[in-house]
Design a protein around this motif. Structure first.
Motif, mmCIF file in Angstrom:
data_model
loop_
_atom_site.group_PDB
_atom_site.id
_atom_site.type_symbol
_atom_site.label_atom_id
_atom_site.label_comp_id
_atom_site.label_asym_id
_atom_site.label_seq_id
_atom_site.Cartn_x
_atom_site.Cartn_y
_atom_site.Cartn_z
ATOM 1 N N SER A 31 0.860 -1.269 0.036
ATOM 2 C CA SER A 31 0.027 -0.085 -0.112
ATOM 3 C C SER A 31 0.822 1.268 0.069
ATOM 4 O O SER A 31 0.239 2.346 -0.269
ATOM 5 N N ASN A 32 2.083 1.212 0.041
ATOM 6 C CA ASN A 32 3.079 2.146 0.159
ATOM 7 C C ASN A 32 4.293 1.753 -0.352
ATOM 8 O O ASN A 32 5.176 1.482 0.158
ATOM 9 N N ARG A 33 4.507 2.306 -1.797
ATOM 10 C CA ARG A 33 5.990 1.881 -2.575
ATOM 11 C C ARG A 33 7.069 2.619 -2.088
ATOM 12 O O ARG A 33 8.115 2.186 -2.040
ATOM 13 N N ASP A 34 6.849 3.653 -1.097
ATOM 14 C CA ASP A 34 8.088 4.338 -0.560
ATOM 15 C C ASP A 34 8.427 3.591 0.962
ATOM 16 O O ASP A 34 8.408 4.235 1.967
ATOM 17 N N THR A 35 8.526 2.501 0.701
ATOM 18 C CA THR A 35 8.963 1.612 1.781
ATOM 19 C C THR A 35 10.264 0.736 1.496
ATOM 20 O O THR A 35 10.128 0.084 0.590
ATOM 21 N N CYS A 36 11.167 0.643 2.368
ATOM 22 C CA CYS A 36 12.198 -0.248 1.968
ATOM 23 C C CYS A 36 12.863 -0.681 3.411
ATOM 24 O O CYS A 36 12.597 -0.232 4.455
ATOM 25 N N ARG A 37 13.768 -1.680 3.381
ATOM 26 C CA ARG A 37 14.282 -2.388 4.512
ATOM 27 C C ARG A 37 15.474 -2.741 4.287
ATOM 28 O O ARG A 37 15.973 -3.574 3.192
ATOM 29 N N PHE A 38 16.525 -2.396 5.167
ATOM 30 C CA PHE A 38 18.013 -3.023 4.941
ATOM 31 C C PHE A 38 18.236 -3.920 6.146
ATOM 32 O O PHE A 38 17.671 -3.913 7.233
ATOM 33 N N GLU A 39 19.190 -4.948 5.670
ATOM 34 C CA GLU A 39 19.741 -6.150 6.503
ATOM 35 C C GLU A 39 21.013 -5.698 6.892
ATOM 36 O O GLU A 39 21.887 -5.571 5.830
ATOM 37 N N VAL A 40 21.116 -5.965 8.197
ATOM 38 C CA VAL A 40 22.734 -5.760 8.549
ATOM 39 C C VAL A 40 23.322 -7.000 9.084
ATOM 40 O O VAL A 40 22.892 -7.562 10.054
ATOM 41 N N HIS A 41 23.905 -7.653 8.309
ATOM 42 C CA HIS A 41 24.383 -9.031 8.394
ATOM 43 C C HIS A 41 25.458 -9.269 9.619
ATOM 44 O O HIS A 41 26.427 -8.375 9.808
#
Length: 253
Positions: A183-193
């Motif tokens: 519902s919100n394309r302005d969403t992102c997520r980063f993974e810190v390995h």
């Protein structure tokens, strides 16, 4: 003799952190939401507030000249509790930012329990962006209903999570981001390995990522290429973006 129970303090904003010039006009606000406990009516820990101050100063320095004011929010109590107290405190803090500074964009930035509070309160009309670091999210019987996400439409949302977080399952934040992205394309997520809940192992990269997101979201600065790519990429790529070692040392826009 019965011990007297003292009333809990009201929520409040810590002193503004900024690199003020003369004159200084606030053009954007970051409200930092500390971590806490699942259930506790005890007064908030002074340590949880103090832990946020170095981060607040780093954000203020990164946005020097942009007119950024950073406040650490003091909760009424240190637990999430059944009434989602920190989320209500975050909404109050956004109201207070508007009262103090007028119609300026607000970013809610939280860690752990504060990350969940930031996501919950992200629908406030003054909030334009949400940064959730290692957000504590319930699972199983503790989560009879999924966390709401539709209210985040129209906001920039960044979630950062360590893959070795033993306190809150990083897969839970991935699932939330996956639902929010619909519902919100302005969403992102980063993974810190290889990093844990506190995100200490790669603190400099996480801080640089947060500063880049804040400047891009509040002041329309260009995002660093990895952040822009994460927003643009479809799931799962944009929701499992690895945070590269050395991020922030040589950003290319």
């Amino acid at each position: 003799m019965a011990q007297r129970v003292l009333p809990l303090p009201a929520a409040r904003l810590g002193r503004a952190v900024h690199t003020a010039g003369a004159p200084f006009e606030v053009s954007g606000v970051v409200l930092l939401l500390p971590d806490g406990e699942t259930a506790s009516r005890r007064r908030p820990s002074a340590l949880s507030y103090a832990r946020q101050l170095p981060f607040a100063r780093t954000l203020a320095r990164a946005a020097q000249g942009d007119g950024l004011a950073v406040h650490v929010v003091h909760y009424r109590s240190r637990g999430w509790n059944s009434g989602a107290d920190p989320a209500a405190d975050a909404e109050w803090a956004a109201d207070e930012a508007v009262r103090r500074y007028g119609d300026v964009p607000v970013c809610l930035a939280g860690h752990g329990m504060g990350g969940r509070a930031a996501l919950r309160a992200g629908g406030h009309t003054a909030v334009t962006s949400v940064l959730a670091m290692a957000p504590w999210l319930p699972e199983g019987t503790a989560a009879p209903e999924p966390e709401p996400v539709k209210h985040l439409a129209g906001r920039r949302v960044l979630i950062v999570h360590g893959t070795n977080d033993a306190r809150t399952d990083p897969e839970l934040s991935y699932r939330l981001a996956e639902r929010a992205k619909k519902s919100n394309r302005d969403t992102c997520r980063f993974e810190v390995h290889s990093d844990g809940h506190a995100l200490r192992q790669h603190r400099s990269e996480v801080t640089a990522l947060a500063a880049d997101f804040v400047r891009g979201s509040l002041f329309a600065r260009s995002y660093a290429r990895p952040v822009a790519d994460a927003f643009a990429a479809p799931p799962p790529l944009g929701l499992r973006m690895p945070l590269a070692a050395g991020f922030g040392q040589s950003l290319r826009h």
